[in-house]
Design a protein around this motif. Structure first.
Motif, PDB file in Angstrom:
ATOM      1  N   ILE A  38       0.993  -1.321   0.151  1.00 54.07           N
ATOM      2  CA  ILE A  38      -0.061  -0.407  -0.101  1.00 54.07           C
ATOM      3  C   ILE A  38       1.050   1.479   0.211  1.00 54.07           C
ATOM      4  CG2 ILE A  38      -2.248  -1.169   0.861  1.00 54.07           C
ATOM      5  CD1 ILE A  38      -1.219   0.163   3.408  1.00 54.07           C
ATOM      6  N   ALA A  39       0.474   2.539  -0.553  1.00 58.35           N
ATOM      7  CA  ALA A  39       0.907   3.914  -0.138  1.00 58.35           C
ATOM      8  C   ALA A  39       0.055   4.333   0.317  1.00 58.35           C
ATOM      9  CB  ALA A  39       1.241   4.242  -1.749  1.00 58.35           C
ATOM     10  N   GLU A  40       1.094   5.244   1.357  1.00 60.53           N
ATOM     11  CA  GLU A  40       0.176   5.851   2.134  1.00 60.53           C
ATOM     12  C   GLU A  40       0.725   7.800   2.055  1.00 60.53           C
ATOM     13  OE1 GLU A  40      -0.906   3.975   6.184  1.00 60.53           O
ATOM     14  OE2 GLU A  40       1.721   3.762   5.735  1.00 60.53           O
ATOM     15  N   GLU A  41      -0.705   8.199   1.964  1.00 63.28           N
ATOM     16  CA  GLU A  41       0.217  10.079   2.561  1.00 63.28           C
ATOM     17  C   GLU A  41      -0.544  10.541   3.657  1.00 63.28           C
ATOM     18  OE1 GLU A  41      -0.519  12.524  -0.887  1.00 63.28           O
ATOM     19  OE2 GLU A  41       1.588  11.506  -1.623  1.00 63.28           O
ATOM     20  N   THR A  62      -5.903   3.106  -7.580  1.00 57.48           N
ATOM     21  CA  THR A  62      -5.299   4.843  -7.025  1.00 57.48           C
ATOM     22  C   THR A  62      -6.077   5.380  -6.128  1.00 57.48           C
ATOM     23  OG1 THR A  62      -3.108   4.083  -8.002  1.00 57.48           O
ATOM     24  CG2 THR A  62      -3.709   6.779  -6.614  1.00 57.48           C
ATOM     25  N   HIS A  63      -6.648   5.795  -5.739  1.00 56.99           N
ATOM     26  CA  HIS A  63      -7.620   6.890  -5.618  1.00 56.99           C
ATOM     27  C   HIS A  63      -7.298   8.397  -5.532  1.00 56.99           C
ATOM     28  CE1 HIS A  63     -10.136   9.582  -2.623  1.00 56.99           C
ATOM     29  NE2 HIS A  63     -10.396   8.122  -1.667  1.00 56.99           N
ATOM     30  N   PRO A  64      -8.691   8.189  -6.523  1.00 61.24           N
ATOM     31  CA  PRO A  64      -9.341   9.470  -7.504  1.00 61.24           C
ATOM     32  C   PRO A  64      -8.937  10.720  -6.934  1.00 61.24           C
ATOM     33  CG  PRO A  64     -10.724   8.083  -6.767  1.00 61.24           C
ATOM     34  CD  PRO A  64     -10.552   7.857  -5.842  1.00 61.24           C
ATOM     35  N   LYS A  65      -8.221  11.192  -5.933  1.00 61.84           N
ATOM     36  CA  LYS A  65      -7.845  11.751  -5.203  1.00 61.84           C
ATOM     37  C   LYS A  65      -6.364  12.672  -5.875  1.00 61.84           C
ATOM     38  CE  LYS A  65     -11.389  13.704  -2.015  1.00 61.84           C
ATOM     39  NZ  LYS A  65     -10.926  14.222  -0.111  1.00 61.84           N
ATOM     40  N   HIS A  66      -5.665  11.224  -5.805  1.00 66.53           N
ATOM     41  CA  HIS A  66      -3.989  11.065  -6.310  1.00 66.53           C
ATOM     42  C   HIS A  66      -3.771   9.972  -7.717  1.00 66.53           C
ATOM     43  CE1 HIS A  66      -3.530  12.133  -1.759  1.00 66.53           C
ATOM     44  NE2 HIS A  66      -4.807  11.428  -1.566  1.00 66.53           N
ATOM     45  N   GLN A  67      -4.707  10.539  -8.110  1.00 63.85           N
ATOM     46  CA  GLN A  67      -3.711   9.714  -9.568  1.00 63.85           C
ATOM     47  C   GLN A  67      -3.146  10.689 -10.314  1.00 63.85           C
ATOM     48  OE1 GLN A  67      -7.866   8.601 -11.373  1.00 63.85           O
ATOM     49  NE2 GLN A  67      -8.488   6.917  -9.669  1.00 63.85           N
ATOM     50  N   ILE A 108      -4.142   5.420   3.291  1.00 58.53           N
ATOM     51  CA  ILE A 108      -4.086   4.795   2.063  1.00 58.53           C
ATOM     52  C   ILE A 108      -4.759   5.411   1.110  1.00 58.53           C
ATOM     53  CG2 ILE A 108      -4.551   2.224   1.065  1.00 58.53           C
ATOM     54  CD1 ILE A 108      -4.168   0.810   3.897  1.00 58.53           C
ATOM     55  N   VAL A 109      -3.331   5.674   0.350  1.00 53.89           N
ATOM     56  CA  VAL A 109      -3.973   6.449  -1.118  1.00 53.89           C
ATOM     57  C   VAL A 109      -3.605   4.650  -2.580  1.00 53.89           C
ATOM     58  CG1 VAL A 109      -3.676   8.711  -0.571  1.00 53.89           C
ATOM     59  CG2 VAL A 109      -1.822   7.275  -1.726  1.00 53.89           C
ATOM     60  N   GLY A 110      -3.695   4.110  -2.207  1.00 53.79           N
ATOM     61  CA  GLY A 110      -2.767   2.975  -3.246  1.00 53.79           C
ATOM     62  C   GLY A 110      -2.922   1.831  -2.834  1.00 53.79           C
ATOM     63  N   VAL A 111      -3.453   1.121  -3.869  1.00 56.68           N
ATOM     64  CA  VAL A 111      -3.323  -0.274  -3.141  1.00 56.68           C
ATOM     65  C   VAL A 111      -2.228  -1.740  -4.136  1.00 56.68           C
ATOM     66  CG1 VAL A 111      -5.621  -1.377  -3.430  1.00 56.68           C
ATOM     67  CG2 VAL A 111      -4.167  -2.861  -2.169  1.00 56.68           C
ATOM     68  N   ARG A 112      -1.627  -2.394  -4.375  1.00 56.77           N
ATOM     69  CA  ARG A 112      -1.165  -3.063  -5.523  1.00 56.77           C
ATOM     70  C   ARG A 112      -1.766  -4.963  -4.747  1.00 56.77           C
ATOM     71  NH1 ARG A 112      -0.775  -4.241 -10.632  1.00 56.77           N
ATOM     72  NH2 ARG A 112      -2.090  -5.834 -10.087  1.00 56.77           N
ATOM     73  N   ALA A 113      -2.039  -5.945  -5.085  1.00 55.39           N
ATOM     74  CA  ALA A 113      -1.885  -6.951  -4.881  1.00 55.39           C
ATOM     75  C   ALA A 113      -1.546  -7.639  -6.025  1.00 55.39           C
ATOM     76  CB  ALA A 113      -3.267  -7.451  -4.635  1.00 55.39           C
ATOM     77  N   PHE A 114      -0.834  -9.264  -5.392  1.00 53.64           N
ATOM     78  CA  PHE A 114      -0.367 -10.004  -6.400  1.00 53.64           C
ATOM     79  C   PHE A 114      -0.569 -11.604  -5.560  1.00 53.64           C
ATOM     80  CE2 PHE A 114       4.136  -8.197  -7.857  1.00 53.64           C
ATOM     81  CZ  PHE A 114       3.261  -6.985  -8.357  1.00 53.64           C
ATOM     82  N   MET A 115      -1.292 -12.419  -6.332  1.00 49.26           N
ATOM     83  CA  MET A 115      -2.343 -13.293  -5.592  1.00 49.26           C
ATOM     84  C   MET A 115      -1.115 -14.348  -6.093  1.00 49.26           C
ATOM     85  SD  MET A 115      -5.916 -14.792  -5.934  1.00 49.26           S
ATOM     86  CE  MET A 115      -5.744 -14.307  -7.672  1.00 49.26           C
ATOM     87  N   ARG A 116      -1.091 -15.116  -4.792  1.00 49.46           N
ATOM     88  CA  ARG A 116      -0.001 -15.990  -4.775  1.00 49.46           C
ATOM     89  C   ARG A 116      -0.936 -17.554  -5.735  1.00 49.46           C
ATOM     90  NH1 ARG A 116       4.081 -16.244  -2.378  1.00 49.46           N
ATOM     91  NH2 ARG A 116       4.718 -15.468  -0.784  1.00 49.46           N
TER      92      ARG A 116
END
Length: 313
Positions: free
Chosen positions: A50-53, A85-90, A57-65
């Protein structure tokens, strides 16, 4: 901006970001669904960054095993799935930063490769980040006269298992053993995997019919006025459940669902119809493959997959 590994305590906020980015109506997502995909997966928990500001949390990325196997070697792989990515941080490059950070993490941990089937809009971004095309997925499609069934009845997805988990594991062991001889790549199956993937899937209701010598998972995919019967998974012991018995079972299912079309994996089902590399484009990011292994996974003809192994869920 801070990028870190997500924890289970982050799940409610992750779901909120996904919904804000992709839309409440367009996204079938809940904490239950997220946990199903990324926590309860029998192949292991997903890698989620996750990305934080300002501690939000403003963004997330998942890799599924996921797992693939060739001969006696099992490969640790990932499906590049949920991201937002949250719309306010795109526009800040958050998707790229998260994806590259996740790639670096799993590469350093010794995992073998990442795969997915991105659409035409997202594919260029993946290719710029190191993914390479493998080829379009091999599928079969045949017309069905099931829709002519005059005794139409409402068919609801159901689990019909006249066997035990132990016997399904025996079936899976037999199935995996036979595929080892093909010198191709396949997803090793188990009773736990099949239960998770098809019987407890909150995203798609499957009809599952299982006996001691076969396991079948299907569902109806509507294409306008047409109904496609998709054979997501069909494992069988060919010595105990022969070709004619398999065709008879599928014919009965087609009639019950009043299907117009049936889609299937030609590597595992001997059905007439159009067969070819007609599915979505598969792409791959090589993390730690040897040159010989890379040749294997870069050859689409060596992927022995069911439809359920590669379809989105």
């Amino acid at each position: 901006m801070n990028i870190r590994k997500a924890t289970e305590e982050d799940i409610p906020e992750i779901v909120s970001v996904l919904k804000a980015s992709l839309g409440e109506k367009e996204l079938s997502l809940s904490e239950e669904i997220w946990r199903y995909k990324h926590v309860f997966n029998p192949f292991g928990k997903s890698v989620v960054l996750i990305a934080e500001e300002e501690d939000k949390i403003v963004g997330v990325r998942a890799f599924m095993r996921w797992k693939w196997q060739s001969n006696n070697k099992t490969y640790s792989a990932f499906r590049a799935v949920d991201t937002a990515t949250h719309p306010k941080h795109q526009g800040k490059g958050i998707f790229k930063r998260l994806t590259l950070a996740a790639v670096e993490r799993v590469k350093n941990e010794g995992d073998h490769f990442i795969f997915n089937t991105p659409n035409e809009m997202s594919r260029p971004g993946y290719l710029k980040m190191g993914w390479e095309p493998v080829g379009k997925i091999y599928i079969g499609i045949k017309p069905s006269l099931g829709f002519l069934n005059l005794r139409k009845k409402s068919v609801f997805p159901a689990i019909q298992k006249n066997t035990t988990a132990q016997k399904i594991d025996v079936l899976c062991h037999h199935w995996n053993h036979n595929l080892q001889k093909s010198k191709s790549s396949f997803t090793p199956k188990s009773a736990d995997f099949l239960e998770w993937r098809y019987e407890k899937n909150p995203l798609q209701e499957y009809t599952v019919i299982a006996e001691d010598f076969y396991y079948l998972a299907v569902y109806i995919k509507k294409r306008g006025k047409l109904k496609e019967l998709r054979v997501a998974e069909f494992l069988y012991n060919e010595d105990e459940f022969n070709r004619e018995e398999r065709k008879k079972l599928l014919k009965n299912i087609e009639k019950k669902f009043s299907a117009h079309l049936i889609s299937f994996s030609p590597q595992f089902l001997e059905l007439f119809g159009k067969k070819g590399y007609l599915g979505p484009l598969l792409v791959l990011n090589d993390l730690n493959l040897t040159p010989e292994e890379r040749l294997l996974f870069k050859d689409i003809t060596k992927w022995y997959n069911s439809i359920g192994d590669l379809e989105l869920f």
